[in-house]
Design a protein around this motif. Structure first.
Motif, PDB file in Angstrom:
ATOM      1  N   UNK A 115      35.038  26.736  26.354  1.00  0.00           N
ATOM      2  CA  UNK A 115      34.836  27.410  25.077  1.00  0.00           C
ATOM      3  C   UNK A 115      36.163  27.928  24.533  1.00  0.00           C
ATOM      4  N   UNK A 116      36.279  27.880  23.233  1.00  0.00           N
ATOM      5  CA  UNK A 116      37.456  28.400  22.536  1.00  0.00           C
ATOM      6  C   UNK A 116      36.927  29.186  21.342  1.00  0.00           C
ATOM      7  N   UNK A 117      37.547  30.303  21.070  1.00  0.00           N
ATOM      8  CA  UNK A 117      37.137  31.103  19.916  1.00  0.00           C
ATOM      9  C   UNK A 117      38.275  31.121  18.911  1.00  0.00           C
ATOM     10  N   UNK A 118      37.924  30.731  17.696  1.00  0.00           N
ATOM     11  CA  UNK A 118      38.876  30.797  16.585  1.00  0.00           C
ATOM     12  C   UNK A 118      38.248  31.634  15.485  1.00  0.00           C
ATOM     13  N   UNK A 119      39.059  32.028  14.549  1.00  0.00           N
ATOM     14  CA  UNK A 119      38.556  32.804  13.431  1.00  0.00           C
ATOM     15  C   UNK A 119      39.312  32.407  12.172  1.00  0.00           C
ATOM     16  N   UNK A 120      38.544  32.107  11.123  1.00  0.00           N
ATOM     17  CA  UNK A 120      39.162  31.868   9.818  1.00  0.00           C
ATOM     18  C   UNK A 120      38.287  32.374   8.686  1.00  0.00           C
ATOM     19  N   UNK A 121      37.106  32.892   9.019  1.00  0.00           N
ATOM     20  CA  UNK A 121      36.182  33.348   7.985  1.00  0.00           C
ATOM     21  C   UNK A 121      35.973  34.849   7.943  1.00  0.00           C
ATOM     22  N   UNK A 156      43.689  30.538   7.149  1.00  0.00           N
ATOM     23  CA  UNK A 156      44.519  30.711   8.333  1.00  0.00           C
ATOM     24  C   UNK A 156      43.618  30.760   9.559  1.00  0.00           C
ATOM     25  N   UNK A 157      43.950  29.942  10.555  1.00  0.00           N
ATOM     26  CA  UNK A 157      43.157  29.910  11.786  1.00  0.00           C
ATOM     27  C   UNK A 157      43.859  30.747  12.834  1.00  0.00           C
ATOM     28  N   UNK A 158      43.096  31.625  13.446  1.00  0.00           N
ATOM     29  CA  UNK A 158      43.610  32.480  14.505  1.00  0.00           C
ATOM     30  C   UNK A 158      42.883  32.124  15.795  1.00  0.00           C
ATOM     31  N   UNK A 159      43.632  31.914  16.883  1.00  0.00           N
ATOM     32  CA  UNK A 159      43.020  31.684  18.188  1.00  0.00           C
ATOM     33  C   UNK A 159      42.700  33.047  18.798  1.00  0.00           C
ATOM     34  N   UNK A 160      41.438  33.309  19.008  1.00  0.00           N
ATOM     35  CA  UNK A 160      40.991  34.564  19.589  1.00  0.00           C
ATOM     36  C   UNK A 160      40.940  34.437  21.111  1.00  0.00           C
ATOM     37  N   UNK A 161      40.345  33.342  21.603  1.00  0.00           N
ATOM     38  CA  UNK A 161      40.315  33.010  23.030  1.00  0.00           C
ATOM     39  C   UNK A 161      40.623  31.530  23.172  1.00  0.00           C
ATOM     40  N   UNK A 162      41.661  31.213  23.921  1.00  0.00           N
ATOM     41  CA  UNK A 162      42.110  29.832  24.050  1.00  0.00           C
ATOM     42  C   UNK A 162      41.307  29.082  25.111  1.00  0.00           C
ATOM     43  N   UNK A 163      41.528  27.789  25.210  1.00  0.00           N
ATOM     44  CA  UNK A 163      40.860  26.913  26.169  1.00  0.00           C
ATOM     45  C   UNK A 163      41.147  27.429  27.581  1.00  0.00           C
ATOM     46  N   UNK A 164      40.097  27.642  28.387  1.00  0.00           N
ATOM     47  CA  UNK A 164      40.300  28.241  29.710  1.00  0.00           C
ATOM     48  C   UNK A 164      40.716  27.256  30.800  1.00  0.00           C
ATOM     49  N   UNK A 165      40.706  25.967  30.510  1.00  0.00           N
ATOM     50  CA  UNK A 165      40.940  24.965  31.542  1.00  0.00           C
ATOM     51  C   UNK A 165      42.139  24.079  31.220  1.00  0.00           C
ATOM     52  N   UNK A 166      42.627  23.408  32.246  1.00  0.00           N
ATOM     53  CA  UNK A 166      43.651  22.377  32.069  1.00  0.00           C
ATOM     54  C   UNK A 166      42.919  21.113  31.617  1.00  0.00           C
ATOM     55  N   UNK A 175      31.818  21.521   9.649  1.00  0.00           N
ATOM     56  CA  UNK A 175      33.160  21.289   9.135  1.00  0.00           C
ATOM     57  C   UNK A 175      33.031  21.224   7.613  1.00  0.00           C
ATOM     58  N   UNK A 176      33.712  22.145   6.950  1.00  0.00           N
ATOM     59  CA  UNK A 176      33.703  22.131   5.489  1.00  0.00           C
ATOM     60  C   UNK A 176      35.122  21.958   4.966  1.00  0.00           C
ATOM     61  N   UNK A 177      35.950  22.973   5.004  1.00  0.00           N
ATOM     62  CA  UNK A 177      37.329  22.808   4.515  1.00  0.00           C
ATOM     63  C   UNK A 177      38.121  21.865   5.416  1.00  0.00           C
ATOM     64  N   UNK A 178      37.766  21.818   6.692  1.00  0.00           N
ATOM     65  CA  UNK A 178      38.478  20.984   7.665  1.00  0.00           C
ATOM     66  C   UNK A 178      39.643  21.697   8.325  1.00  0.00           C
ATOM     67  N   UNK A 179      39.953  22.885   7.871  1.00  0.00           N
ATOM     68  CA  UNK A 179      41.127  23.613   8.361  1.00  0.00           C
ATOM     69  C   UNK A 179      40.995  23.942   9.853  1.00  0.00           C
ATOM     70  N   UNK A 180      39.866  24.503  10.258  1.00  0.00           N
ATOM     71  CA  UNK A 180      39.697  24.884  11.665  1.00  0.00           C
ATOM     72  C   UNK A 180      39.671  23.655  12.564  1.00  0.00           C
ATOM     73  N   UNK A 181      38.886  22.648  12.208  1.00  0.00           N
ATOM     74  CA  UNK A 181      38.791  21.459  13.047  1.00  0.00           C
ATOM     75  C   UNK A 181      40.144  20.775  13.182  1.00  0.00           C
ATOM     76  N   UNK A 182      40.881  20.662  12.112  1.00  0.00           N
ATOM     77  CA  UNK A 182      42.215  20.052  12.152  1.00  0.00           C
ATOM     78  C   UNK A 182      43.138  20.851  13.071  1.00  0.00           C
TER      79      UNK A 182
END
Length: 174
Positions: A63-69, A78-88, A101-108
């Protein structure tokens, strides 16, 4: 909003049936391989849970948590990483799963982030695709439903901090 009538865009039954089809397609496409499902929290947790139950190949989940809304209806851009990928994830086939996916900003942003971590392959899988809102040219590799440019909630999608638990996708009638 709650005193307005709900307009159901995608029923619980339609969601279940389509997720089953997408899960089967992913299983077929990755047959003989393993995948790493990267679920973008919070919106995709319900979709991810239902999706992985329909995938029949070896699957790791992170799981990864991002925020842009924030709590609004419009992206901040602007996309902010709240919690990054926990694994290699080096060498993995990574499937980035999101609710919409609407604006595409987060997915990109996330797909580029994953590529920098030396994933073998990176693809995207979304419940909803809203191409009319696209600000970045990105097309989901797997998609359950394409919807028009309306604000939707339910099935993981929220308004404020609520409505994620509703088992269908809806908007409010004016």
């Amino acid at each position: 909003m709650e005193n307005k009538k709900r307009n159901i865009l995608i029923s619980e039954k339609q969601i279940r049936e389509r997720i089953s089809q997408v899960g089967a397609q992913i299983s077929k496409d990755y047959e003989g391989e393993e995948i790493y499902i990267l679920s973008l929290l919070r919106g995709s947790f319900i979709y991810t849970a239902d999706l992985v139950r329909n995938i029949t190949i070896p699957t790791r989940i992170g799981f990864m948590t991002t925020s842009s809304y924030g709590n609004g209806e419009e992206t901040t851009g602007t996309v902010k990483v709240v919690n990054d990928i926990p694994d290699d994830i080096k060498g993995y086939n990574v499937l980035v799963v999101d609710d919409i996916v609407d604006s595409g900003i987060t997915m990109n942003f996330v797909m580029n982030h994953v590529k920098k971590l030396d994933a073998k392959q990176v693809k995207s899988c979304v419940l909803l695709n809203k191409p009319e809102r696209r600000k970045i040219n990105i097309k989901p590799d797997y998609c359950c439903f394409e919807i028009p440019d309306v604000f939707v909630v339910g099935y993981g999608l929220n308004y404020g901090d609520f409505y994620r638990n509703i088992p269908y996708v809806f908007n409010w009638e004016n």
